[in-house]
Design a protein around this motif. Structure first.
Motif, PDB file in Angstrom:
ATOM      1  N   GLY A  31       0.815  -1.207   0.000  1.00  0.00           N
ATOM      2  CA  GLY A  31       0.000   0.000   0.000  1.00  0.00           C
ATOM      3  C   GLY A  31       0.846   1.254   0.000  1.00  0.00           C
ATOM      4  O   GLY A  31       1.671   1.472  -0.890  1.00  0.00           O
ATOM      5  N   ASP A  32       0.637   2.089   1.014  1.00  0.00           N
ATOM      6  CA  ASP A  32       1.339   3.371   1.115  1.00  0.00           C
ATOM      7  C   ASP A  32       2.854   3.203   1.167  1.00  0.00           C
ATOM      8  O   ASP A  32       3.584   4.118   0.806  1.00  0.00           O
ATOM      9  CB  ASP A  32       0.897   4.126   2.373  1.00  0.00           C
ATOM     10  CG  ASP A  32      -0.586   4.477   2.338  1.00  0.00           C
ATOM     11  OD1 ASP A  32      -1.173   4.469   1.241  1.00  0.00           O
ATOM     12  OD2 ASP A  32      -1.144   4.758   3.408  1.00  0.00           O
ATOM     13  N   LEU A  38      10.273   0.088  -2.897  1.00  0.00           N
ATOM     14  CA  LEU A  38      10.956   0.121  -4.190  1.00  0.00           C
ATOM     15  C   LEU A  38      12.200   0.993  -4.130  1.00  0.00           C
ATOM     16  O   LEU A  38      13.224   0.675  -4.738  1.00  0.00           O
ATOM     17  CB  LEU A  38       9.993   0.602  -5.273  1.00  0.00           C
ATOM     18  CG  LEU A  38       8.842  -0.364  -5.576  1.00  0.00           C
ATOM     19  CD1 LEU A  38       7.848   0.277  -6.528  1.00  0.00           C
ATOM     20  CD2 LEU A  38       9.349  -1.687  -6.108  1.00  0.00           C
ATOM     21  N   SER A  39      12.148   2.086  -3.375  1.00  0.00           N
ATOM     22  CA  SER A  39      13.332   2.937  -3.203  1.00  0.00           C
ATOM     23  C   SER A  39      14.450   2.164  -2.506  1.00  0.00           C
ATOM     24  O   SER A  39      15.618   2.285  -2.871  1.00  0.00           O
ATOM     25  CB  SER A  39      12.997   4.181  -2.377  1.00  0.00           C
ATOM     26  OG  SER A  39      12.114   5.002  -3.075  1.00  0.00           O
ATOM     27  N   LEU A  40      14.079   1.379  -1.515  1.00  0.00           N
ATOM     28  CA  LEU A  40      15.068   0.551  -0.824  1.00  0.00           C
ATOM     29  C   LEU A  40      15.671  -0.467  -1.780  1.00  0.00           C
ATOM     30  O   LEU A  40      16.893  -0.650  -1.811  1.00  0.00           O
ATOM     31  CB  LEU A  40      14.431  -0.155   0.380  1.00  0.00           C
ATOM     32  CG  LEU A  40      15.313  -1.163   1.112  1.00  0.00           C
ATOM     33  CD1 LEU A  40      16.594  -0.522   1.628  1.00  0.00           C
ATOM     34  CD2 LEU A  40      14.544  -1.821   2.243  1.00  0.00           C
ATOM     35  N   GLN A  41      14.839  -1.103  -2.584  1.00  0.00           N
ATOM     36  CA  GLN A  41      15.349  -2.084  -3.548  1.00  0.00           C
ATOM     37  C   GLN A  41      16.323  -1.425  -4.525  1.00  0.00           C
ATOM     38  O   GLN A  41      17.376  -1.973  -4.832  1.00  0.00           O
ATOM     39  CB  GLN A  41      14.194  -2.729  -4.329  1.00  0.00           C
ATOM     40  CG  GLN A  41      13.355  -3.639  -3.496  1.00  0.00           C
ATOM     41  CD  GLN A  41      14.100  -4.862  -2.997  1.00  0.00           C
ATOM     42  OE1 GLN A  41      15.209  -5.156  -3.405  1.00  0.00           O
ATOM     43  NE2 GLN A  41      13.494  -5.584  -2.091  1.00  0.00           N
ATOM     44  N   GLU A  42      15.969  -0.241  -5.011  1.00  0.00           N
ATOM     45  CA  GLU A  42      16.856   0.470  -5.933  1.00  0.00           C
ATOM     46  C   GLU A  42      18.181   0.823  -5.270  1.00  0.00           C
ATOM     47  O   GLU A  42      19.242   0.713  -5.877  1.00  0.00           O
ATOM     48  CB  GLU A  42      16.165   1.736  -6.438  1.00  0.00           C
ATOM     49  CG  GLU A  42      15.031   1.445  -7.387  1.00  0.00           C
ATOM     50  CD  GLU A  42      14.229   2.685  -7.738  1.00  0.00           C
ATOM     51  OE1 GLU A  42      14.645   3.809  -7.383  1.00  0.00           O
ATOM     52  OE2 GLU A  42      13.177   2.534  -8.376  1.00  0.00           O
ATOM     53  N   HIS A  65       5.812   1.367   8.004  1.00  0.00           N
ATOM     54  CA  HIS A  65       5.149   0.172   8.539  1.00  0.00           C
ATOM     55  C   HIS A  65       4.627   0.430   9.954  1.00  0.00           C
ATOM     56  O   HIS A  65       3.542  -0.036  10.306  1.00  0.00           O
ATOM     57  CB  HIS A  65       6.093  -1.033   8.536  1.00  0.00           C
ATOM     58  CG  HIS A  65       6.188  -1.704   7.210  1.00  0.00           C
ATOM     59  ND1 HIS A  65       5.149  -2.366   6.618  1.00  0.00           N
ATOM     60  CD2 HIS A  65       7.209  -1.783   6.332  1.00  0.00           C
ATOM     61  CE1 HIS A  65       5.516  -2.841   5.454  1.00  0.00           C
ATOM     62  NE2 HIS A  65       6.771  -2.496   5.248  1.00  0.00           N
ATOM     63  N   ALA A  66       5.371   1.173  10.750  1.00  0.00           N
ATOM     64  CA  ALA A  66       4.929   1.482  12.111  1.00  0.00           C
ATOM     65  C   ALA A  66       3.652   2.335  12.072  1.00  0.00           C
ATOM     66  O   ALA A  66       2.706   2.070  12.828  1.00  0.00           O
ATOM     67  CB  ALA A  66       6.035   2.208  12.872  1.00  0.00           C
TER      68      ALA A  66
END
Length: 78
Positions: A31-32, A38-42, A65-66
């Protein structure tokens, strides 16, 4: 010519396509937080999986997530 290898080699194997579809579904479920994921994956790709270099992205995803968990557990007033 017995066959055209350029045509058959350009078609991705179905199993790889299924993996990509599953990953897309998993990202959508975030979701949000999906854009942060995706930024972390990049970042991890850019830094050759160097988690220390990607701590801002990790912390942003963790905070998202929190917030999401907090909203899910708080009672809603209608």
């Amino acid at each position: 010519m017995a066959g055209n290898p350029s045509i058959t080699s350009s078609i991705p194997p179905q199993s790889h396509q299924n993996d990509a579809d599953e990953e897309d579904e998993n990202v959508k479920q975030l979701g949000d937080c999906s854009s942060l994921y995706l930024s972390l994956q990049e970042c991890l790709i850019r830094t050759n999986r160097n988690w220390k270099s990607c701590q801002p992205e990790v912390q942003a995803l963790k905070a998202c997530h929190a917030r999401k968990s907090k909203r899910a557990s708080s009672p809603t007033s209608s």
